[in-house]
Design a protein around this motif. Structure first.
Motif, mmCIF file in Angstrom:
data_model
loop_
_atom_site.group_PDB
_atom_site.id
_atom_site.type_symbol
_atom_site.label_atom_id
_atom_site.label_comp_id
_atom_site.label_asym_id
_atom_site.label_seq_id
_atom_site.Cartn_x
_atom_site.Cartn_y
_atom_site.Cartn_z
ATOM 1 N N ARG A 151 0.878 -1.262 0.145
ATOM 2 C CA ARG A 151 -0.212 0.118 0.061
ATOM 3 C C ARG A 151 0.539 1.257 0.041
ATOM 4 N N GLY A 152 1.940 1.238 -0.873
ATOM 5 C CA GLY A 152 2.670 2.488 -1.123
ATOM 6 C C GLY A 152 3.709 2.713 0.073
ATOM 7 N N ARG A 153 3.991 1.493 1.022
ATOM 8 C CA ARG A 153 4.781 1.620 1.790
ATOM 9 C C ARG A 153 6.024 0.601 1.772
ATOM 10 N N ARG A 154 7.056 0.956 1.889
ATOM 11 C CA ARG A 154 8.421 -0.035 1.700
ATOM 12 C C ARG A 154 8.580 -0.648 3.235
ATOM 13 N N MET A 155 8.623 -1.943 3.206
ATOM 14 C CA MET A 155 9.118 -2.532 4.705
ATOM 15 C C MET A 155 9.456 -3.790 4.295
ATOM 16 N N THR A 156 10.131 -4.371 5.426
ATOM 17 C CA THR A 156 10.821 -5.739 5.343
ATOM 18 C C THR A 156 9.894 -6.892 5.169
ATOM 19 N N LEU A 157 10.362 -7.922 4.815
ATOM 20 C CA LEU A 157 9.249 -9.125 4.682
ATOM 21 C C LEU A 157 8.770 -9.606 5.981
ATOM 22 N N ARG A 158 9.726 -9.393 7.137
ATOM 23 C CA ARG A 158 9.095 -9.923 8.380
ATOM 24 C C ARG A 158 7.842 -8.715 8.853
ATOM 25 N N ASP A 159 8.136 -7.554 8.672
ATOM 26 C CA ASP A 159 7.286 -6.634 9.194
ATOM 27 C C ASP A 159 5.742 -6.770 8.471
ATOM 28 N N ALA A 160 6.060 -7.115 7.055
ATOM 29 C CA ALA A 160 4.825 -7.078 6.305
ATOM 30 C C ALA A 160 4.183 -8.428 6.967
ATOM 31 N N ALA A 161 4.668 -9.599 7.080
ATOM 32 C CA ALA A 161 3.993 -10.603 7.537
ATOM 33 C C ALA A 161 3.534 -10.391 8.905
ATOM 34 N N ALA A 162 4.162 -9.570 9.797
ATOM 35 C CA ALA A 162 3.386 -9.552 11.164
ATOM 36 C C ALA A 162 2.244 -8.558 10.994
ATOM 37 N N GLU A 163 2.315 -7.452 10.206
ATOM 38 C CA GLU A 163 1.094 -6.688 10.036
ATOM 39 C C GLU A 163 -0.060 -7.366 9.178
ATOM 40 N N ALA A 164 0.350 -8.429 8.271
ATOM 41 C CA ALA A 164 -0.598 -9.035 7.740
ATOM 42 C C ALA A 164 -1.373 -10.192 8.342
ATOM 43 N N GLY A 165 -0.637 -10.468 9.486
ATOM 44 C CA GLY A 165 -1.151 -11.571 10.566
ATOM 45 C C GLY A 165 -0.894 -13.113 9.960
ATOM 46 N N ILE A 166 0.222 -13.163 9.025
ATOM 47 C CA ILE A 166 0.606 -14.469 8.760
ATOM 48 C C ILE A 166 1.964 -14.707 8.998
ATOM 49 N N ALA A 167 2.549 -15.970 9.003
ATOM 50 C CA ALA A 167 3.783 -16.468 9.472
ATOM 51 C C ALA A 167 4.879 -15.796 8.286
ATOM 52 N N TYR A 168 5.970 -15.409 9.005
ATOM 53 C CA TYR A 168 6.996 -15.045 8.218
ATOM 54 C C TYR A 168 7.633 -16.074 7.071
ATOM 55 N N ALA A 169 7.769 -17.412 7.522
ATOM 56 C CA ALA A 169 8.020 -18.428 6.537
ATOM 57 C C ALA A 169 6.914 -18.633 5.612
ATOM 58 N N THR A 170 5.579 -18.380 5.848
ATOM 59 C CA THR A 170 4.462 -18.642 4.966
ATOM 60 C C THR A 170 4.798 -17.593 3.716
ATOM 61 N N TRP A 182 3.929 -15.911 -6.244
ATOM 62 C CA TRP A 182 2.793 -15.337 -5.626
ATOM 63 C C TRP A 182 2.897 -13.862 -5.732
ATOM 64 N N SER A 183 1.847 -12.934 -6.057
ATOM 65 C CA SER A 183 1.930 -11.497 -6.045
ATOM 66 C C SER A 183 1.920 -11.044 -4.701
ATOM 67 N N THR A 184 2.312 -9.887 -4.268
ATOM 68 C CA THR A 184 2.418 -9.393 -3.107
ATOM 69 C C THR A 184 0.956 -9.239 -2.460
ATOM 70 N N ARG A 185 0.102 -9.092 -3.216
ATOM 71 C CA ARG A 185 -1.167 -8.928 -2.441
ATOM 72 C C ARG A 185 -1.758 -10.352 -2.024
ATOM 73 N N ALA A 186 -1.471 -11.183 -3.054
ATOM 74 C CA ALA A 186 -2.050 -12.415 -2.917
ATOM 75 C C ALA A 186 -1.035 -13.293 -1.515
ATOM 76 N N ALA A 187 0.067 -12.861 -1.475
ATOM 77 C CA ALA A 187 1.058 -13.492 -0.598
ATOM 78 C C ALA A 187 0.823 -12.941 0.952
ATOM 79 N N LEU A 188 0.267 -11.778 1.001
ATOM 80 C CA LEU A 188 0.140 -11.120 2.317
ATOM 81 C C LEU A 188 -1.650 -11.481 2.604
ATOM 82 N N THR A 189 -2.296 -12.172 2.006
ATOM 83 C CA THR A 189 -3.615 -12.429 2.259
ATOM 84 C C THR A 189 -3.720 -13.553 3.285
ATOM 85 N N PRO A 190 -4.168 -13.502 4.564
ATOM 86 C CA PRO A 190 -4.167 -14.574 5.565
ATOM 87 C C PRO A 190 -4.815 -15.571 5.228
#
Length: 213
Positions: free
Chosen positions: A177-196, A205-213
């Motif tokens: 959503r227009g913000r640059r962040m690390t994979l770990r922060d993005a996973a925590a914000e999306a509520g999914i495991a970093y490894a997932t 996967w696209s970024t949007r699909a990968a961040l979908t819980p």
């Protein structure tokens, strides 16, 4: 009773006459002074001599090694011969081992395929033939492959082939959503495991699909 002759002590052995003296030269070595004797389990000793080498190094050498010609330098002659053999065989470019030589060695010692006799010739001839047949590796991305995996490594069945880039290698930073962040922060914000998240990105996967819980 006849007594056995007493074993000569280390002192008596090292005190015998010697034909080595400071200033003597043996190959690249110049004797400078006598050093502590070499002892083996206290049973016998050998004189040892401190020597300066013509290359600028130094060494402490047993007297018998000097007299027999077994040791003629501080080790620099051995190193030079090793470098010379490697250079003569085409194994080095400058001070680095050539990637073609590493690929050739891996091919020879691999357990999954036979190699033609031409590329196994001794004394560096095998590598020279290998390099003459295939040429230098075009780029660091190229690897050695057999065109027909069921056949051995031969000039007609072996080639340098560029490895395709790994698809979906996880990125350290992504845009959410227009913000640059690390994979770990993005996973925590999306509520999914970093490894997932990493696995999904690896699979393309696209970024949007990968961040979908």
């Amino acid at each position: 009773m006849i007594k056995a002759a007493a074993r000569p002590s280390a002192r008596s052995v090292t005190s015998r006459a010697t034909t080595v003296a400071p200033g003597d030269r043996f190959g690249r070595l110049t004797v400078t002074a006598e050093d502590e004797p070499y002892l083996w389990r206290g049973r016998f000793s050998r004189r040892r001599w401190a020597c300066d080498c013509a290359c600028g190094g130094s060494a402490v050498v047993r007297e018998d090694s000097l007299l027999s010609g077994h040791t003629v330098s501080c080790g620099c002659v051995r190193d030079e011969l090793t470098r010379e053999r490697a250079t003569r065989h085409g194994a080095r470019a400058g001070d680095k081992r050539r990637p073609e030589y590493q690929a050739w060695q891996t091919m020879l010692h691999g357990q999954d395929a036979r190699v033609c006799a031409r590329w196994q010739a001794p004394a560096g001839r095998g590598f020279k033939a290998f390099l003459a047949d295939l040429g230098p590796r075009p780029t660091p991305q190229h690897r050695l492959v057999r065109r027909d995996p069921a056949r051995p490594f031969t000039p007609g069945n072996t080639a340098w082939v560029e490895s395709p880039p790994r698809a979906g290698v996880p990125r350290r930073l992504i845009t959410v959503r227009g913000r640059r962040m690390t994979l770990r922060d993005a996973a925590a914000e999306a509520g999914i495991a970093y490894a997932t998240l990493c696995k999904r990105l690896e699979r393309g996967w696209s970024t949007r699909a990968a961040l979908t819980p």
